[in-house]
Design a protein around this motif. Structure first.
Motif, short mmCIF file in Angstrom:
data_model
loop_
_atom_site.label_atom_id
_atom_site.label_comp_id
_atom_site.label_asym_id
_atom_site.label_seq_id
_atom_site.Cartn_x
_atom_site.Cartn_y
_atom_site.Cartn_z
N GLU A 165 23.73 46.45 38.30
CA GLU A 165 24.40 47.62 38.86
C GLU A 165 25.31 48.29 37.84
N ARG A 166 25.14 49.59 37.65
CA ARG A 166 25.97 50.33 36.71
C ARG A 166 27.38 50.55 37.21
N ARG A 167 27.57 50.60 38.52
CA ARG A 167 28.90 50.90 39.06
C ARG A 167 29.91 49.81 38.77
N VAL A 168 29.46 48.65 38.31
CA VAL A 168 30.37 47.55 38.00
C VAL A 168 31.37 47.98 36.93
N ARG A 179 38.45 44.13 39.83
CA ARG A 179 37.90 43.03 39.04
C ARG A 179 36.79 42.45 39.90
N LEU A 180 35.55 42.44 39.38
CA LEU A 180 34.40 42.02 40.17
C LEU A 180 33.73 40.79 39.60
N LEU A 181 33.32 39.90 40.48
CA LEU A 181 32.45 38.80 40.12
C LEU A 181 31.04 39.37 40.22
N LEU A 200 40.38 29.20 42.21
CA LEU A 200 40.82 30.40 42.90
C LEU A 200 40.94 31.54 41.88
N LEU A 201 40.28 32.66 42.17
CA LEU A 201 40.27 33.82 41.29
C LEU A 201 41.12 34.92 41.92
N ALA A 202 42.28 35.16 41.34
CA ALA A 202 43.23 36.14 41.89
C ALA A 202 42.75 37.56 41.62
N GLY A 203 42.89 38.42 42.62
CA GLY A 203 42.58 39.83 42.45
C GLY A 203 41.13 40.11 42.09
N THR A 204 40.22 39.31 42.61
CA THR A 204 38.81 39.44 42.28
C THR A 204 38.00 39.63 43.56
N GLY A 221 40.97 36.01 51.70
CA GLY A 221 41.71 37.24 51.93
C GLY A 221 40.88 38.42 51.47
N ARG A 222 41.54 39.54 51.29
CA ARG A 222 40.82 40.77 50.94
C ARG A 222 40.56 40.91 49.45
N HIS A 223 41.42 40.34 48.61
CA HIS A 223 41.32 40.59 47.18
C HIS A 223 41.19 39.33 46.33
N ASN A 224 40.84 38.21 46.92
CA ASN A 224 40.71 36.98 46.15
C ASN A 224 39.40 36.28 46.49
#
Length: 168
Positions: free
Chosen positions: A50-53, A59-61, A98-102, A131-134
């Motif tokens: 995906e190009r939108r990454v 921050r995306l996995l 745990l990946l913060a903000g991902t 949660g929403r961002h981890n």
């Protein structure tokens, strides 16, 4: 003639089989099975489909993976769009990173990696939302081990997070 939008063409391309005729072998049921892995590897630094990454502010996995190592050890990795802060937590039969903000933008990245048939202390690994961002990388263990967790820059501005387990 109807023109398809670019997003529809990308989805169609992702749905096509990855293996080519010369990279396939017949299986016992007469079907053709791929003989070569075509996904992301840390060594090749393949970008996700995906190009939108790269355009995302989040921050995306982008890709989870597993490698059986030659010495009997095993490596789990995730490709990330940017550098990430992580913490670890161990409990009976589990190890978590745990990946913060991902976040993850594809449901497919949360499918479990079933490794119970490999010589590894890990039965299964999966990505869970916290949660929403981890996110959390959750490892279900068959043996009490402590893996080595570290990050490393990858090609194209991506970052890899590695979780190396000792021999199974």
């Amino acid at each position: 003639m109807t023109r398809l939008p670019l997003s529809a063409l990308l989805l169609l391309a992702l749905a096509l089989p990855v293996a080519h005729a010369q990279d396939a072998a017949p299986s016992g049921d007469g079907q053709t099975a791929p003989t070569r892995y075509e996904g992301v590897t840390p060594e090749a630094g393949s970008p996700p489909a995906e190009r939108r990454v790269r355009r995302s502010r989040n921050r995306l996995l982008t890709w989870p993976g597993f490698e059986s190592r030659p010495n009997g050890a095993s490596r789990f990795f995730v490709q990330l769009s940017r550098e990430v802060q992580f913490t670890t937590r161990a409990s009976q039969g589990r190890f978590e990173v745990l990946l913060a903000g991902t976040r993850t933008h594809l449901r497919n990245t949360r499918r479990p990696l079933e490794t119970r048939f490999f010589n590894t202390p890990v039965i299964r690994a999966k990505v869970e939302r916290r949660g929403r961002h981890n996110l959390a990388l959750v490892f279900e263990l068959r043996a009490a081990v402590t893996p080595r967790v570290y990050t490393q820059p990858g090609p194209g501005g991506y970052t890899f997070l590695f979780v190396d387990f000792p021999e199974g």
